[in-house]
Design a protein around this motif. Structure first.
Motif, short mmCIF file in Angstrom:
data_model
loop_
_atom_site.label_atom_id
_atom_site.label_comp_id
_atom_site.label_asym_id
_atom_site.label_seq_id
_atom_site.Cartn_x
_atom_site.Cartn_y
_atom_site.Cartn_z
N PRO A 16 51.61 -70.88 -20.33
CA PRO A 16 51.46 -69.46 -19.88
C PRO A 16 52.32 -69.21 -18.59
N ARG A 17 52.31 -70.08 -17.68
CA ARG A 17 53.20 -70.13 -16.35
C ARG A 17 54.74 -69.96 -16.72
N SER A 18 55.34 -70.61 -17.90
CA SER A 18 56.58 -70.61 -18.37
C SER A 18 56.99 -69.56 -18.84
N THR A 19 55.83 -68.87 -19.60
CA THR A 19 56.24 -67.79 -20.37
C THR A 19 56.24 -66.42 -19.45
N GLU A 20 55.33 -66.49 -18.36
CA GLU A 20 55.35 -65.46 -17.53
C GLU A 20 56.74 -65.40 -16.86
N TYR A 21 57.11 -66.71 -16.29
CA TYR A 21 58.57 -66.73 -15.65
C TYR A 21 59.45 -66.17 -16.54
N ARG A 22 59.70 -66.67 -17.90
CA ARG A 22 60.78 -66.04 -18.42
C ARG A 22 60.58 -64.61 -18.80
N LEU A 23 59.36 -64.17 -19.14
CA LEU A 23 59.25 -62.64 -19.13
C LEU A 23 59.81 -61.87 -17.97
N MET A 24 59.10 -62.34 -16.66
CA MET A 24 59.62 -61.62 -15.52
C MET A 24 60.91 -61.60 -15.04
N SER A 25 61.63 -62.87 -15.63
CA SER A 25 63.17 -63.03 -15.18
C SER A 25 64.02 -62.17 -16.07
N GLU A 26 63.52 -62.12 -17.52
CA GLU A 26 64.15 -60.90 -18.43
C GLU A 26 63.92 -59.77 -18.05
N ILE A 27 62.87 -59.25 -17.53
CA ILE A 27 62.55 -57.94 -17.23
C ILE A 27 63.40 -57.58 -16.00
N THR A 28 63.31 -58.51 -15.12
CA THR A 28 63.84 -58.24 -13.56
C THR A 28 65.38 -58.18 -14.05
N GLY A 29 65.91 -59.05 -14.77
CA GLY A 29 67.42 -58.86 -15.27
C GLY A 29 67.80 -57.54 -15.70
N GLU A 30 66.92 -57.28 -16.64
CA GLU A 30 67.20 -55.71 -17.17
C GLU A 30 67.35 -54.51 -16.24
N MET A 31 66.22 -54.62 -15.16
CA MET A 31 66.41 -53.80 -14.17
C MET A 31 67.56 -54.01 -13.28
N ILE A 32 67.93 -55.03 -13.05
CA ILE A 32 69.20 -55.23 -12.07
C ILE A 32 70.33 -54.82 -12.97
N ALA A 33 70.47 -54.95 -14.05
CA ALA A 33 71.67 -54.37 -14.83
C ALA A 33 71.58 -53.00 -15.08
N ALA A 34 70.43 -52.43 -14.99
CA ALA A 34 70.53 -50.79 -15.03
C ALA A 34 70.90 -50.39 -13.61
N ARG A 35 70.46 -51.23 -12.64
CA ARG A 35 70.80 -50.39 -11.12
C ARG A 35 72.18 -50.74 -11.16
N ASP A 36 72.78 -51.97 -11.41
CA ASP A 36 74.04 -52.18 -11.27
C ASP A 36 75.15 -51.32 -11.92
N LEU A 48 62.18 -49.78 -16.60
CA LEU A 48 61.12 -49.54 -15.89
C LEU A 48 59.83 -49.56 -16.75
N HIS A 49 59.83 -48.84 -18.17
CA HIS A 49 58.78 -49.12 -19.06
C HIS A 49 58.23 -50.38 -19.24
N ARG A 50 59.22 -51.17 -19.54
CA ARG A 50 58.87 -52.53 -20.05
C ARG A 50 58.52 -53.23 -18.55
N ASN A 51 58.89 -53.13 -17.54
CA ASN A 51 58.24 -53.69 -16.32
C ASN A 51 56.77 -53.07 -16.10
N ASP A 99 65.01 -50.92 -6.23
CA ASP A 99 65.14 -52.19 -5.58
C ASP A 99 63.92 -52.62 -4.99
N GLU A 100 62.83 -51.99 -4.69
CA GLU A 100 61.48 -52.42 -4.48
C GLU A 100 60.75 -53.27 -5.42
N VAL A 104 59.83 -57.13 -5.81
CA VAL A 104 58.36 -57.70 -6.01
C VAL A 104 58.24 -58.49 -7.21
N ASN A 105 59.23 -58.34 -8.15
CA ASN A 105 59.40 -59.23 -9.38
C ASN A 105 59.99 -60.47 -8.90
N ARG A 106 60.87 -60.56 -8.22
CA ARG A 106 61.77 -61.69 -7.63
C ARG A 106 60.71 -62.60 -6.96
#
Length: 121
Positions: A16-36, A48-51, A99-100, A104-106
């Motif tokens: 469960p921990r590794s699944t949560e890690y991968r999910l949060m990493s993927e979602i955060t990457g999507e938010m960073i890409a959208a911001r950038d 934002l909806h996925r997050n 950014d906030e 938090v996700n990071r």
């Protein structure tokens, strides 16, 4: 090894921990890409909806009496989930920046990776 065999092996080894890690990493990457990409307001809605969905699930799981996490951690996750929900609305309406939420996700990603001394399997 075929791709299907690799996927099956990964599912068996996933915690469960590794699944949560991968999910949060993927979602955060999507938010960073959208911001950038210079997106803001409503144009950030897909990321934002996925997050928001992920945090709603975390919050709901922590509200369950069967959840084995310590009460203090559960309360913290519920509190963060509520904050993410409210703050996301502010980002979508252009009153706040994404950014906030990324920060938090990071922090959560860092916690998930550091508890066992490294990135979860």
């Amino acid at each position: 090894m075929s791709v299907n065999a690799y996927v099956r092996a990964q599912k068996v080894a996933a915690t469960p921990r590794s699944t949560e890690y991968r999910l949060m990493s993927e979602i955060t990457g999507e938010m960073i890409a959208a911001r950038d990409a210079g997106l803001s307001g409503v144009k950030l809605a897909p990321a934002l909806h996925r997050n928001r969905q992920a945090w709603t699930i975390f919050r709901n799981l922590c509200q369950s009496p069967e959840n084995g996490l310590p009460d203090e951690l559960r309360a913290g996750i519920i509190s963060l989930g509520l904050w993410v929900d409210k703050y996301t609305s502010l980002v979508i309406t252009g009153r706040e920046a994404i950014d906030e939420l990324i920060s938090v996700n990071r922090a959560v990603i860092s916690g998930l990776s550091n508890e066992n001394g490294g990135t979860p399997a």
